[in-house]
Design a protein around this motif. Structure first.
Motif, PDB file in Angstrom:
ATOM      1  N   LEU A 505     -10.057  52.927  34.120  1.00  0.00           N
ATOM      2  CA  LEU A 505     -10.946  53.912  34.745  1.00  0.00           C
ATOM      3  C   LEU A 505     -10.199  54.889  35.629  1.00  0.00           C
ATOM      4  O   LEU A 505     -10.462  56.087  35.593  1.00  0.00           O
ATOM      5  CB  LEU A 505     -12.021  53.180  35.558  1.00  0.00           C
ATOM      6  N   GLN A 506      -9.251  54.412  36.460  1.00  0.00           N
ATOM      7  CA  GLN A 506      -8.679  55.309  37.455  1.00  0.00           C
ATOM      8  C   GLN A 506      -7.861  56.430  36.817  1.00  0.00           C
ATOM      9  O   GLN A 506      -7.924  57.574  37.265  1.00  0.00           O
ATOM     10  CB  GLN A 506      -7.859  54.545  38.487  1.00  0.00           C
ATOM     11  N   ASP A 507      -7.109  56.152  35.756  1.00  0.00           N
ATOM     12  CA  ASP A 507      -6.348  57.210  35.099  1.00  0.00           C
ATOM     13  C   ASP A 507      -7.274  58.159  34.350  1.00  0.00           C
ATOM     14  O   ASP A 507      -7.055  59.371  34.328  1.00  0.00           O
ATOM     15  CB  ASP A 507      -5.321  56.612  34.127  1.00  0.00           C
ATOM     16  N   PHE A 508      -8.330  57.611  33.731  1.00  0.00           N
ATOM     17  CA  PHE A 508      -9.290  58.486  33.062  1.00  0.00           C
ATOM     18  C   PHE A 508      -9.938  59.426  34.068  1.00  0.00           C
ATOM     19  O   PHE A 508     -10.134  60.614  33.809  1.00  0.00           O
ATOM     20  CB  PHE A 508     -10.373  57.672  32.356  1.00  0.00           C
ATOM     21  N   SER A 509     -10.300  58.900  35.232  1.00  0.00           N
ATOM     22  CA  SER A 509     -10.938  59.710  36.257  1.00  0.00           C
ATOM     23  C   SER A 509     -10.007  60.824  36.733  1.00  0.00           C
ATOM     24  O   SER A 509     -10.431  61.972  36.890  1.00  0.00           O
ATOM     25  CB  SER A 509     -11.346  58.814  37.432  1.00  0.00           C
ATOM     26  N   TYR A 510      -8.741  60.510  36.927  1.00  0.00           N
ATOM     27  CA  TYR A 510      -7.764  61.501  37.395  1.00  0.00           C
ATOM     28  C   TYR A 510      -7.498  62.565  36.336  1.00  0.00           C
ATOM     29  O   TYR A 510      -7.417  63.756  36.647  1.00  0.00           O
ATOM     30  CB  TYR A 510      -6.474  60.775  37.760  1.00  0.00           C
ATOM     31  N   LEU A 511      -7.388  62.148  35.077  1.00  0.00           N
ATOM     32  CA  LEU A 511      -7.030  63.086  34.016  1.00  0.00           C
ATOM     33  C   LEU A 511      -8.234  63.745  33.349  1.00  0.00           C
ATOM     34  O   LEU A 511      -8.123  64.845  32.824  1.00  0.00           O
ATOM     35  CB  LEU A 511      -6.208  62.360  32.945  1.00  0.00           C
ATOM     36  N   GLY A 512      -9.381  63.086  33.367  1.00  0.00           N
ATOM     37  CA  GLY A 512     -10.546  63.606  32.671  1.00  0.00           C
ATOM     38  C   GLY A 512     -11.556  64.288  33.561  1.00  0.00           C
ATOM     39  O   GLY A 512     -12.496  64.903  33.071  1.00  0.00           O
ATOM     40  N   THR A 513     -11.405  64.182  34.895  1.00  0.00           N
ATOM     41  CA  THR A 513     -12.303  64.839  35.837  1.00  0.00           C
ATOM     42  C   THR A 513     -11.461  65.414  36.969  1.00  0.00           C
ATOM     43  O   THR A 513     -10.232  65.322  36.954  1.00  0.00           O
ATOM     44  CB  THR A 513     -13.337  63.845  36.423  1.00  0.00           C
ATOM     45  N   ASN A 514     -12.110  65.968  37.971  1.00  0.00           N
ATOM     46  CA  ASN A 514     -11.383  66.481  39.133  1.00  0.00           C
ATOM     47  C   ASN A 514     -11.091  65.408  40.169  1.00  0.00           C
ATOM     48  O   ASN A 514     -10.403  65.664  41.160  1.00  0.00           O
ATOM     49  CB  ASN A 514     -12.207  67.584  39.821  1.00  0.00           C
ATOM     50  N   ALA A 515     -11.611  64.209  39.999  1.00  0.00           N
ATOM     51  CA  ALA A 515     -11.556  63.186  41.045  1.00  0.00           C
ATOM     52  C   ALA A 515     -10.188  62.509  41.113  1.00  0.00           C
ATOM     53  O   ALA A 515      -9.545  62.257  40.091  1.00  0.00           O
ATOM     54  CB  ALA A 515     -12.638  62.137  40.813  1.00  0.00           C
ATOM     55  N   PHE A 516      -9.784  62.207  42.321  1.00  0.00           N
ATOM     56  CA  PHE A 516      -8.630  61.358  42.578  1.00  0.00           C
ATOM     57  C   PHE A 516      -9.178  59.949  42.809  1.00  0.00           C
ATOM     58  O   PHE A 516      -9.946  59.722  43.743  1.00  0.00           O
ATOM     59  CB  PHE A 516      -7.867  61.830  43.819  1.00  0.00           C
ATOM     60  N   GLU A 517      -8.769  58.993  41.986  1.00  0.00           N
ATOM     61  CA  GLU A 517      -9.341  57.653  42.066  1.00  0.00           C
ATOM     62  C   GLU A 517      -8.245  56.611  42.188  1.00  0.00           C
ATOM     63  O   GLU A 517      -7.187  56.715  41.549  1.00  0.00           O
ATOM     64  CB  GLU A 517     -10.206  57.350  40.840  1.00  0.00           C
ATOM     65  N   ILE A 518      -8.505  55.589  43.024  1.00  0.00           N
ATOM     66  CA  ILE A 518      -7.609  54.451  43.127  1.00  0.00           C
ATOM     67  C   ILE A 518      -8.399  53.172  42.860  1.00  0.00           C
ATOM     68  O   ILE A 518      -9.623  53.181  42.837  1.00  0.00           O
ATOM     69  CB  ILE A 518      -6.917  54.374  44.502  1.00  0.00           C
ATOM     70  N   THR A 519      -7.671  52.084  42.648  1.00  0.00           N
ATOM     71  CA  THR A 519      -8.274  50.772  42.432  1.00  0.00           C
ATOM     72  C   THR A 519      -7.960  49.889  43.628  1.00  0.00           C
ATOM     73  O   THR A 519      -6.799  49.788  44.034  1.00  0.00           O
ATOM     74  CB  THR A 519      -7.723  50.126  41.149  1.00  0.00           C
ATOM     75  N   LEU A 520      -8.982  49.263  44.195  1.00  0.00           N
ATOM     76  CA  LEU A 520      -8.822  48.443  45.393  1.00  0.00           C
ATOM     77  C   LEU A 520      -9.034  46.971  45.046  1.00  0.00           C
ATOM     78  O   LEU A 520     -10.131  46.567  44.666  1.00  0.00           O
ATOM     79  CB  LEU A 520      -9.808  48.880  46.470  1.00  0.00           C
ATOM     80  N   GLU A 521      -7.966  46.193  45.142  1.00  0.00           N
ATOM     81  CA  GLU A 521      -8.042  44.738  44.972  1.00  0.00           C
ATOM     82  C   GLU A 521      -8.257  44.158  46.362  1.00  0.00           C
ATOM     83  O   GLU A 521      -7.369  44.212  47.218  1.00  0.00           O
ATOM     84  CB  GLU A 521      -6.744  44.209  44.362  1.00  0.00           C
ATOM     85  N   ILE A 522      -9.454  43.586  46.605  1.00  0.00           N
ATOM     86  CA  ILE A 522      -9.834  43.277  47.985  1.00  0.00           C
ATOM     87  C   ILE A 522     -10.031  41.790  48.267  1.00  0.00           C
ATOM     88  O   ILE A 522     -10.530  41.434  49.329  1.00  0.00           O
ATOM     89  CB  ILE A 522     -11.117  44.040  48.373  1.00  0.00           C
ATOM     90  N   GLY A 523      -9.600  40.919  47.355  1.00  0.00           N
ATOM     91  CA  GLY A 523      -9.773  39.497  47.630  1.00  0.00           C
ATOM     92  C   GLY A 523      -8.974  38.640  46.685  1.00  0.00           C
ATOM     93  O   GLY A 523      -8.877  38.944  45.489  1.00  0.00           O
ATOM     94  N   CYS A 524      -8.415  37.562  47.213  1.00  0.00           N
ATOM     95  CA  CYS A 524      -7.632  36.665  46.368  1.00  0.00           C
ATOM     96  C   CYS A 524      -8.525  35.914  45.392  1.00  0.00           C
ATOM     97  O   CYS A 524      -8.179  35.750  44.223  1.00  0.00           O
ATOM     98  CB  CYS A 524      -6.865  35.684  47.245  1.00  0.00           C
ATOM     99  N   GLU A 525      -9.666  35.447  45.873  1.00  0.00           N
ATOM    100  CA  GLU A 525     -10.582  34.696  45.015  1.00  0.00           C
ATOM    101  C   GLU A 525     -11.537  35.651  44.320  1.00  0.00           C
ATOM    102  O   GLU A 525     -12.153  36.509  44.967  1.00  0.00           O
ATOM    103  CB  GLU A 525     -11.376  33.676  45.843  1.00  0.00           C
ATOM    104  N   LYS A 526     -11.680  35.514  43.028  1.00  0.00           N
ATOM    105  CA  LYS A 526     -12.483  36.460  42.273  1.00  0.00           C
ATOM    106  C   LYS A 526     -13.976  36.354  42.587  1.00  0.00           C
ATOM    107  O   LYS A 526     -14.676  37.350  42.689  1.00  0.00           O
ATOM    108  CB  LYS A 526     -12.239  36.285  40.765  1.00  0.00           C
ATOM    109  N   PHE A 527     -14.473  35.125  42.717  1.00  0.00           N
ATOM    110  CA  PHE A 527     -15.898  34.909  42.991  1.00  0.00           C
ATOM    111  C   PHE A 527     -16.005  34.036  44.238  1.00  0.00           C
ATOM    112  O   PHE A 527     -16.274  32.843  44.161  1.00  0.00           O
ATOM    113  CB  PHE A 527     -16.577  34.236  41.798  1.00  0.00           C
ATOM    114  N   PRO A 528     -15.790  34.602  45.420  1.00  0.00           N
ATOM    115  CA  PRO A 528     -15.773  33.786  46.635  1.00  0.00           C
ATOM    116  C   PRO A 528     -17.148  33.211  46.943  1.00  0.00           C
ATOM    117  O   PRO A 528     -18.175  33.732  46.512  1.00  0.00           O
ATOM    118  CB  PRO A 528     -15.333  34.785  47.714  1.00  0.00           C
ATOM    119  N   ASP A 529     -17.164  32.145  47.730  1.00  0.00           N
ATOM    120  CA  ASP A 529     -18.427  31.574  48.179  1.00  0.00           C
ATOM    121  C   ASP A 529     -19.131  32.566  49.093  1.00  0.00           C
ATOM    122  O   ASP A 529     -18.511  33.420  49.725  1.00  0.00           O
ATOM    123  CB  ASP A 529     -18.181  30.271  48.934  1.00  0.00           C
TER     124      ASP A 529
END
Length: 684
Positions: A505-529
């Motif tokens: 998504l982030q590269d498509f957004s940067y190259l296919g639209t005007n948006a600057f997009e990043i990906t945020l990894e915000i937790g070690c556990e994928k499905f936290p309690d």
């Protein structure tokens, strides 16, 4: 990891006769005494504080909290013959995570007291703050100690568990097997803060929460959904915040957060629901930071991009006693990874042979400017081209598969709105990840692939990571042994340097639209309690706000016809960086262009410095000017440097043939060096 203990070690204090006797002694004074009062429902709030996140985490106490919560349910349900509540009285527990911090504990306690909490539970070995504050205010503190079960009460609990999974009402789904139900109390407990309940919201509940926000703040919010459905027909709801939430207004930038593209990565999903409530509540409370942000930005929050995958991941978590099966629910119902499903515009940039274009050659880093992308139906000056045209014309060449319905809905939405800045949330690490995500040489699984806006992307990524207490902490060495040490670089990484991803998504957004997009990894556990969610909100809250503000960094303006003042859509905006520093001698062309929207407005994120902005459109003379970009200030409405352009239509009056030839020669614009004096445009 949750430490399992025998059931008898956790539940006895809550269900013992002594406990209930003490409990009703401290609450007796709160009961109504007249017939009139007895007709009114009285809800009594009991507080409990413990540390489940932070350096002093003690997740065992989630089990205690869950047992207490269930005990109150038993009492409210009139299950105990000897201790009956008046019919108009109900008990409710308020749960807070102190993170082992004395100041935070005191803040929570005083806030709950102001909220009419009538008593507190306290661990007998760790309730110093509770004892001090409750003593000062003469509020009962109920200490629970380990005692033997009362067999009759325990039988009531067992009977209820066997009859139904109602004790798991805090979870938006069905309960698990009976053998694990007791342990799920701690995992299932609702945690309420400022009226918001932290829990794993079902797909229906996501929409319900956004509607709640809309009802609270109808003037500044608009609830809608992506234009399409998931494979299983689920909706993908969204909420927009702005002074004008239902429409785009020129010069107010569009910002976007999206989450849960991988169904088993859920932290971003819950963060965006919490953020929606926070923006509404703080706007109404006249929080100057939130008021400024909402008044000058159109903010889009899309919490659930993969509702089918979430259903699978959640069901798996419940069946496995609160743990998830790694990867289960990551894909959509067609078993497709949505973050590998977008048109691979990186291949266009790198000159992949998928494109059946004559004279194709590698074009590493040259964006939107290839002479090979010429539209025979609407000629633009040679050398300038928009990828939106490339997507439509070469879609069959860019895709070797049919788009998933969720992907198609996302593309329709992000290409129909002139987004300036965006981020999408994932779990599995703690890092801010920026383009390019894909390596030019796909045989290289890990290679730093620099985009033309690499400096801007590093800056944007550090804005988020530096506001996150762990993401940029040098002492954080990764989620697991062997993980990259991202914090050594400030908690950021180039996507392809980590591992190469095609069709993201982030590269498509940067190259296919005007948006600057990043990906945020915000937790070690994928499905936290659910008990982890308040801590995740505390860690991300300021980062979420500060990142949104960056949509006002750079230059913006209106492009119009010089005579008619009619907006000129799809005009191309080129940038030369004139700032002299260690990395740039000045005059470097940034090989990534944007285009104006249908109302002639444009927004270009740039870090502070000096730039040349050039605007051109078919049938007009190009025009350029020098601008200075300043750091963000408090007034977001005036933060971006304003540079409007009025273009002369061909053939112009009063210009010589030589001047017309000069101002229609695009090759001049594509040179790196800029020697001539430029019109200066300072910040307003």
């Amino acid at each position: 990891m949750l430490i399992r203990r025998p059931l008898s070690e956790w539940l006895p204090p809550v269900f013992s006769p002594l406990f209930f006797t003490l409990f009703f002694l401290v609450l007796a004074s709160s009961f109504p005494s007249t017939r009139e009062q007895e007709d009114e429902l009285v809800e009594l709030e009991i507080g409990f504080l413990t540390s489940v996140t932070g350096r002093s985490a003690d997740k065992q106490n989630l089990n205690v909290a869950g047992a207490m919560s269930y005990a109150l349910d038993v009492i409210n349900g009139r299950k105990l013959d000897k201790l009956q509540l008046p019919l108009n009285v109900r008990l409710r527990m308020e749960w807070r995570d102190t993170q082992g911090d004395t100041l935070l504990s005191t803040k929570h306690l005083t806030g709950m007291l102001c909220n009419k909490t009538v008593a507190f539970f306290g661990l007998d070995h760790s309730c110093q703050v509770e004892a001090t504050v409750t003593s000062a205010w003469n509020v009962p503190l109920i200490s629970h100690v380990h005692q033997h079960f009362h067999e009759d009460v325990l039988q009531i609990l067992r009977d209820r568990v066997e009859r139904s999974s109602a004790q798991l009402r805090h979870h938006p789904g069905t309960g698990g097997d009976k053998s694990s139900s007791f342990m799920k109390f701690g995992r299932s407990v609702e945690i309420k803060e400022d009226g918001f309940v932290y829990k794993h919201h079902s797909n229906d509940e996501v929409k319900d929460e956004l509607n709640k926000v809309n009802r609270k703040c109808p003037r500044i919010t608009y609830v809608s959904e992506l234009p399409g459905r998931s494979v299983e027909g689920n909706r993908m709801p969204l909420i927009v915040f702005s002074r004008h939430p239902e429409k785009h207004v020129p010069l107010d930038p569009e910002f976007r957060y999206m989450a849960n593209m991988h169904g088993d990565e859920v932290s971003g999903r819950e963060l965006l629901i919490r953020l929606a409530h926070y923006l509404c509540d703080e706007y109404q409370a006249l929080n100057p930071e939130v008021v400024e942000l909402v008044n000058h930005t159109r903010i889009h929050l899309v919490p659930a991009l993969n509702p089918d995958g979430w259903n699978t991941a959640y069901a798996t978590k419940m069946k496995r006693n609160g743990t998830t099966n790694p990867g289960k629910g990551r894909q959509n119902s067609n078993d497709a990874d949505l973050n590998r499903d977008f048109p691979d515009l990186d291949r266009v940039v790198f000159g992949d042979t998928w494109l059946t274009l004559q004279e194709s050659e590698p074009r590493r880093g040259v964006l939107l400017e290839s002479k090979y992308f010429r539209d025979p139906e609407r000629e633009l000056p040679p050398g300038i081209r928009s990828y939106r045209y490339v997507i439509s014309k070469y879609q069959s060449s860019l895709l070797n598969h049919k788009l998933q319905p969720e992907t198609e809905a996302i593309i329709k939405y992000i290409t129909a709105t002139p987004f300036v800045l965006a981020a999408n949330f994932h779990n599995g690490a703690l890092v801010a990840n920026y383009p390019y995500d894909s390596a030019a040489d796909l045989s290289q699984m890990s290679h730093y692939e620099k985009s033309p806006d690499d400096q801007v992307f590093q800056y944007l990524s550090r804005v988020y990571s530096s506001r996150h207490p762990r993401m940029s902490d040098p002492e954080f060495l990764g989620c697991e042994a062997g993980d990259p040490h991202f914090s050594a670089n400030g908690g950021i990484t180039n996507g392809a340097a980590w591992y190469s991803v095609s069709g993201g998504l982030q590269d498509f957004s940067y190259l296919g639209t005007n948006a600057f997009e990043i990906t945020l990894e915000i937790g070690c556990e994928k499905f936290p309690d659910a008990g982890e969610l308040p801590g995740e909100w505390d860690e991300n809250r300021q980062a979420l706000l500060d990142f949104m503000k960056q949509s006002h960094l750079g230059v913006k303006g209106l492009v119009r016809d010089a005579r008619s003042r009619v907006p000129i859509p799809n005009a191309v905006v080129l940038i030369h960086n004139l700032t002299e520093d260690a990395k740039n001698a000045g005059g470097e062309r940034i090989r990534h262009t944007i285009t104006t929207g249908y109302q002639g407005d444009y927004y270009r994120i740039l870090t502070p410095g000096t730039y040349q902005v050039t605007v051109l459109s078919p049938g007009y003379l190009w025009k350029r000017r020098k601008v200075r970009v300043y750091p963000l200030g408090g007034d977001l409405g005036k933060a971006a440097t304003r540079a409007d352009f009025h273009l002369l239509k061909l053939p112009p009056d009063g210009l010589s043939d030589e001047e017309v030839a000069y101002y229609t020669d695009v090759s001049i614009l594509l040179e790196d060096a800029v020697d001539e004096a430029l019109e200066d445009q300072s910040a307003p």
